[in-house]
Design a protein around this motif. Structure first.
Motif, mmCIF file in Angstrom:
data_model
loop_
_atom_site.group_PDB
_atom_site.id
_atom_site.type_symbol
_atom_site.label_atom_id
_atom_site.label_comp_id
_atom_site.label_asym_id
_atom_site.label_seq_id
_atom_site.Cartn_x
_atom_site.Cartn_y
_atom_site.Cartn_z
ATOM 1 N N ALA A 1 35.569 -36.643 47.195
ATOM 2 C CA ALA A 1 34.226 -37.199 47.029
ATOM 3 C C ALA A 1 34.054 -38.473 47.861
ATOM 4 O O ALA A 1 33.019 -38.667 48.510
ATOM 5 N N ILE A 2 35.070 -39.333 47.859
ATOM 6 C CA ILE A 2 34.981 -40.565 48.646
ATOM 7 C C ILE A 2 35.023 -40.263 50.136
ATOM 8 O O ILE A 2 34.333 -40.907 50.937
ATOM 9 N N ILE B 1 46.540 -38.746 53.743
ATOM 10 C CA ILE B 1 46.651 -38.124 52.416
ATOM 11 C C ILE B 1 46.674 -36.609 52.535
ATOM 12 O O ILE B 1 47.533 -35.926 51.950
ATOM 13 N N VAL B 2 45.736 -36.066 53.288
ATOM 14 C CA VAL B 2 45.636 -34.613 53.423
ATOM 15 C C VAL B 2 46.863 -34.052 54.135
ATOM 16 O O VAL B 2 47.419 -33.016 53.727
ATOM 17 N N ALA C 1 43.146 -34.137 39.090
ATOM 18 C CA ALA C 1 42.356 -35.311 38.706
ATOM 19 C C ALA C 1 42.086 -36.258 39.868
ATOM 20 O O ALA C 1 40.976 -36.779 40.008
ATOM 21 N N VAL C 2 43.101 -36.495 40.714
ATOM 22 C CA VAL C 2 42.954 -37.485 41.781
ATOM 23 C C VAL C 2 42.267 -36.885 43.008
ATOM 24 O O VAL C 2 41.388 -37.516 43.614
ATOM 25 N N ILE D 1 51.718 -37.649 48.290
ATOM 26 C CA ILE D 1 52.800 -37.120 47.452
ATOM 27 C C ILE D 1 52.305 -36.905 46.023
ATOM 28 O O ILE D 1 52.621 -35.894 45.382
ATOM 29 N N LEU D 2 51.493 -37.835 45.530
ATOM 30 C CA LEU D 2 50.934 -37.677 44.184
ATOM 31 C C LEU D 2 50.062 -36.435 44.102
ATOM 32 O O LEU D 2 50.136 -35.671 43.123
ATOM 33 N N VAL D 3 49.249 -36.203 45.111
ATOM 34 C CA VAL D 3 48.348 -35.052 45.108
ATOM 35 C C VAL D 3 49.114 -33.748 45.331
ATOM 36 O O VAL D 3 48.850 -32.733 44.673
ATOM 37 N N GLY D 4 50.064 -33.762 46.251
ATOM 38 C CA GLY D 4 50.756 -32.533 46.600
ATOM 39 C C GLY D 4 51.883 -32.141 45.688
ATOM 40 O O GLY D 4 52.287 -30.973 45.670
#
Length: 285
Positions: A125-126, A162-163, A118-119, A107-110
């Protein structure tokens, strides 16, 4: 002048229709049974003709005997049941943490520009790193107990959630977005009442992937960080070249993964019954 126009019925007859081959018309249970019989037959031929050493690949009958033996131990409540319950606990807690934390980060990313700019680069990368290599770090940070196994299981399975969550928030129809704006809905109301319901199919896609990978994360943590679960039993059996026991334990772990996947499918059918993909899955079954 002759009429070159074909009648409607004749036009339909000229349409080429692809016919399913005979193998596509075989019912699923029969196809699965035939494939299983073919696999066992090839396995038996490879072991009986000496193509593969019994130490490397035991016979199907020897493996079946050990599968029954492990099942009896699980039902009788011996040390194997205790080990299985420990692994199941690691898998369950890792899955819950991955789903909850993955949904929050998704939710933060989308939903926010900060998350996307930023996130998300750090998450990508991780995600490209070999996650199993983090096992020694989790052991050093959390010790040899269950916490390090839960942490690695969640770490391995969180990225699909997350994705899936982030992609689902962008799946809402543009007309519906405009409608919510026209009636003065706040950003939070739009998120809760439009974007999250519309994004549930994408979310469950990520959760289904996580339900399978979480078992691998827990077992890898037991391999590298000790433990008292099924991963430790597999490690001991492999060190003793007891390949039938390894196959048997792996089979019951696959049943645990199948149970996790089945629970996710059950939840999806209850919550996303309106989506066409869910309806198609139910129709196929």
């Amino acid at each position: 002048m002759s009429d070159l126009t074909l009648p409607a019925a004749q036009e339909e007859d000229t349409v080429w229709v692809k016919k399913a081959s005979w193998i596509d018309r075989v019912p699923r249970p029969i196809a699965m049974a035939l494939l299983f019989v073919a696999f066992i037959t090839l396995w038996q031929l490879a072991t009986s003709n000496g193509l593969v050493s019994p130490i490397v690949l035991p016979t199907p009958w020897r493996t079946a005997q050990d599968i029954v033996f492990v099942g009896q131990n699980l039902l009788s409540g011996t040390y194997m049941l205790s080990a299985f319950l420990i692994t199941a606990q690691e898998v369950a807690w890792g899955f819950v943490i991955a789903v909850v934390l993955g949904a929050v980060l998704g939710i933060l990313v989308g939903e926010t520009a900060f998350g996307e700019r930023a996130v998300m680069p750090y998450i990508v990368a991780i995600d490209t790193m070999p996650k199993i290599a983090f096992a020694p770090l989790f052991v050093a940070w959390l010790g040899f107990g269950i916490s390090s196994k839960v942490a690695l299981a969640a770490f391995v399975s969180i990225f699909p959630v997350i994705v899936g969550t982030a992609a689902g928030l962008h799946a809402a129809d543009n007309n519906a977005r405009m409608l919510f704006q026209s009636i003065g809905a706040s950003r939070l109301q739009t998120l809760i009442r439009l974007k999250i319901p519309a994004g549930l199919p994408h979310f469950f896609t990520g959760v289904k992937i996580a339900s399978v990978s979480v078992v691998a994360g827990a077992i890898a943590a037991e391999f590298l960080g000790g433990g008292k679960g099924f991963g430790e039993l597999i490690r001991v059996a492999a060190s003793q070249l007891d390949t039938p026991r390894v196959f048997s334990l792996i089979l019951y772990l696959s049943l645990l993964g199948s149970l996790m996947y089945g629970l996710v499918i059950w939840a999806q059918r209850r919550l996303v019954f309106w989506h066409k993909s869910t309806a198609a899955e139910q129709a196929e079954r």
